[in-house]
Write an enzyme that holds these catalytic residues in place. Structure first.
Site, PDB file in Angstrom:
ATOM      1  N   HIS A 291      -5.820   3.370  -1.665  1.00 14.65           N
ATOM      2  CA  HIS A 291      -7.085   3.825  -1.165  1.00 14.65           C
ATOM      3  C   HIS A 291      -7.451   5.321  -1.621  1.00 14.65           C
ATOM      4  CE1 HIS A 291      -9.724   4.138   2.757  1.00 14.65           C
ATOM      5  NE2 HIS A 291     -10.441   4.427   1.514  1.00 14.65           N
TER       6      HIS A 291
ATOM      7  N   ARG B 166      -7.263  12.861   0.992  1.00  8.98           N
ATOM      8  CA  ARG B 166      -6.316  13.171   1.767  1.00  8.98           C
ATOM      9  C   ARG B 166      -4.826  12.728   1.357  1.00  8.98           C
ATOM     10  NH1 ARG B 166      -7.266  10.299   7.229  1.00  8.98           N
ATOM     11  NH2 ARG B 166      -9.285  11.420   7.234  1.00  8.98           N
TER      12      ARG B 166
ATOM     13  N   GLU C 211      -8.703   0.203  -2.749  1.00  6.69           N
ATOM     14  CA  GLU C 211      -9.215   0.366  -1.518  1.00  6.69           C
ATOM     15  C   GLU C 211     -10.381   1.294  -1.756  1.00  6.69           C
ATOM     16  OE1 GLU C 211      -6.337  -1.561   1.871  1.00  6.69           O
ATOM     17  OE2 GLU C 211      -6.909   0.687   1.693  1.00  6.69           O
TER      18      GLU C 211
ATOM     19  N   HIS D 215      -3.941  -4.749   7.723  1.00 10.11           N
ATOM     20  CA  HIS D 215      -3.933  -3.499   8.623  1.00 10.11           C
ATOM     21  C   HIS D 215      -3.023  -3.801   9.921  1.00 10.11           C
ATOM     22  CE1 HIS D 215      -5.959   0.252   9.702  1.00 10.11           C
ATOM     23  NE2 HIS D 215      -5.749   0.068  10.970  1.00 10.11           N
TER      24      HIS D 215
ATOM     25  N   THR E 279      -8.274   3.484   8.740  1.00 13.15           N
ATOM     26  CA  THR E 279      -9.459   2.771   8.933  1.00 13.15           C
ATOM     27  C   THR E 279      -9.193   1.680  10.336  1.00 13.15           C
ATOM     28  OG1 THR E 279      -9.179   2.200   6.368  1.00 13.15           O
ATOM     29  CG2 THR E 279     -10.756   0.915   7.723  1.00 13.15           C
TER      30      THR E 279
ATOM     31  N   HIS F  51       0.896   6.384   1.819  1.00 13.48           N
ATOM     32  CA  HIS F  51       1.551   7.247   2.572  1.00 13.48           C
ATOM     33  C   HIS F  51       2.695   7.818   1.595  1.00 13.48           C
ATOM     34  CE1 HIS F  51      -0.896   6.901   5.870  1.00 13.48           C
ATOM     35  NE2 HIS F  51      -0.785   5.698   6.039  1.00 13.48           N
TER      36      HIS F  51
ATOM     37  N   ASN G 285       0.865  -1.241   0.183  1.00 12.10           N
ATOM     38  CA  ASN G 285      -0.067   0.055  -0.098  1.00 12.10           C
ATOM     39  C   ASN G 285       0.883   1.185   0.072  1.00 12.10           C
ATOM     40  OD1 ASN G 285      -1.500   2.369   0.894  1.00 12.10           O
ATOM     41  ND2 ASN G 285      -3.064   0.859   1.561  1.00 12.10           N
TER      42      ASN G 285
ATOM     43  N   ARG H 147      -9.636   7.978  -1.170  1.00 15.24           N
ATOM     44  CA  ARG H 147     -10.439   8.278  -0.221  1.00 15.24           C
ATOM     45  C   ARG H 147     -11.337   9.552  -0.710  1.00 15.24           C
ATOM     46  NH1 ARG H 147      -9.457   6.977   5.444  1.00 15.24           N
ATOM     47  NH2 ARG H 147     -10.894   8.509   6.043  1.00 15.24           N
TER      48      ARG H 147
ATOM     49  N   GLU I 119     -10.879  -9.531   3.207  1.00 13.45           N
ATOM     50  CA  GLU I 119      -9.622  -9.113   3.612  1.00 13.45           C
ATOM     51  C   GLU I 119      -9.704  -9.164   5.249  1.00 13.45           C
ATOM     52  OE1 GLU I 119      -6.343  -5.567   3.684  1.00 13.45           O
ATOM     53  OE2 GLU I 119      -7.357  -6.216   1.790  1.00 13.45           O
TER      54      GLU I 119
END
Length: 242
Positions: free
Chosen positions: A43, A49, A70, A196, A101, A10, A7, A45, A151
């Protein structure tokens, strides 16, 4: 051996902190693939963000492995998924004020809504996973609404492992919860993924769960990459997953 989905949200978080062009998540994705990542997860969103629409579109055109998107079930985001057509989508809960999340999605109380969204996505040739807590009712509901995969949310396990390290009983309980949910998923013919809070210390027991297909890991890899570089951070995680 489970596959590793990296992922890269970031990477985009760092870019958006200054509203600049760098670091570019697309460039990061290429490095992750060269280092052994089996797929790239982002993801998109509703508040944008970190990952932006442009990132998803360019990743779809650029990466050679698999794009896992995601997303919430908001109409706007569903429309983007139908346009971009990632290989996989993972439907997740989303709250505007959350840092990340906070738990699995509640499929049980919204079966008709999820069934409608999943039908649209699958008709477009997109595989659909649901991000759920390791709970029998939620895993069962995922099968009922037509998901291809689940998941399992490993956040509670990771918290117990990392912040209650002396209490082995709690760690064992959380691993058993994950194993039980995994067994149910397998019995329904659902592909089994997890993610996660997984990091370099706690990933092993989850990776060893029978028939685990894929682990999606982001923050810990990107955090380590700040110190040792992205290529090395991905390779080290890939080795631990093995």
């Amino acid at each position: 051996m489970p596959k590793l989905g990296v992922n890269i949200d970031h990477i985009a978080t760092l870019r958006q902190a200054r509203k600049e062009k760098e670091p570019d998540p697309v460039e990061a994705a290429v490095i992750c693939e060269l280092a052994g990542a089996d797929g790239i997860t982002v993801h998109l969103r509703e508040d944008r963000r970190h990952i932006q629409d442009r990132d998803v579109q360019l990743l779809r055109q650029t990466i050679k492995s698999k794009l896992n998107l995601e997303m919430s079930i908001a109409n706007e985001i569903v429309d983007i998924a139908l346009q971009v057509k990632p290989d996989d989508v993972c439907l997740v809960p989303e709250k505007r004020l959350e840092l990340t999340t906070e738990g699995g999605i509640d499929v049980v109380s919204q079966k008709e809504v999820f069934e409608s969204v999943i039908t649209k996505l699958k008709n477009a040739g997109i595989r659909v996973s649901l991000f759920v807590d390791p709970d029998e009712a939620q895993v069962s509901a995922a099968k009922v609404v037509g998901a291809d995969a689940v998941e399992l949310h490993t956040g509670r396990y990771a918290q117990v492992f990392n912040y209650r390290p002396r209490d082995n009983r709690l760690v064992i309980e959380e691993i058993e919860r994950l194993k039980k949910a995994a067994k149910i998923a397998r019995s329904f013919g659902l592909t089994l993924n997890a993610g996660h809070g997984l990091d370099y210390k706690n990933v092993g027991p989850v990776a060893s769960i029978l028939e685990m297909n894929e682990l999606n890991i982001g923050f810990s890899i990107i955090a380590r990459a700040v110190l040792v570089g992205l290529d090395r951070a991905v390779r080290e995680m890939k080795e631990l997953v093995r």
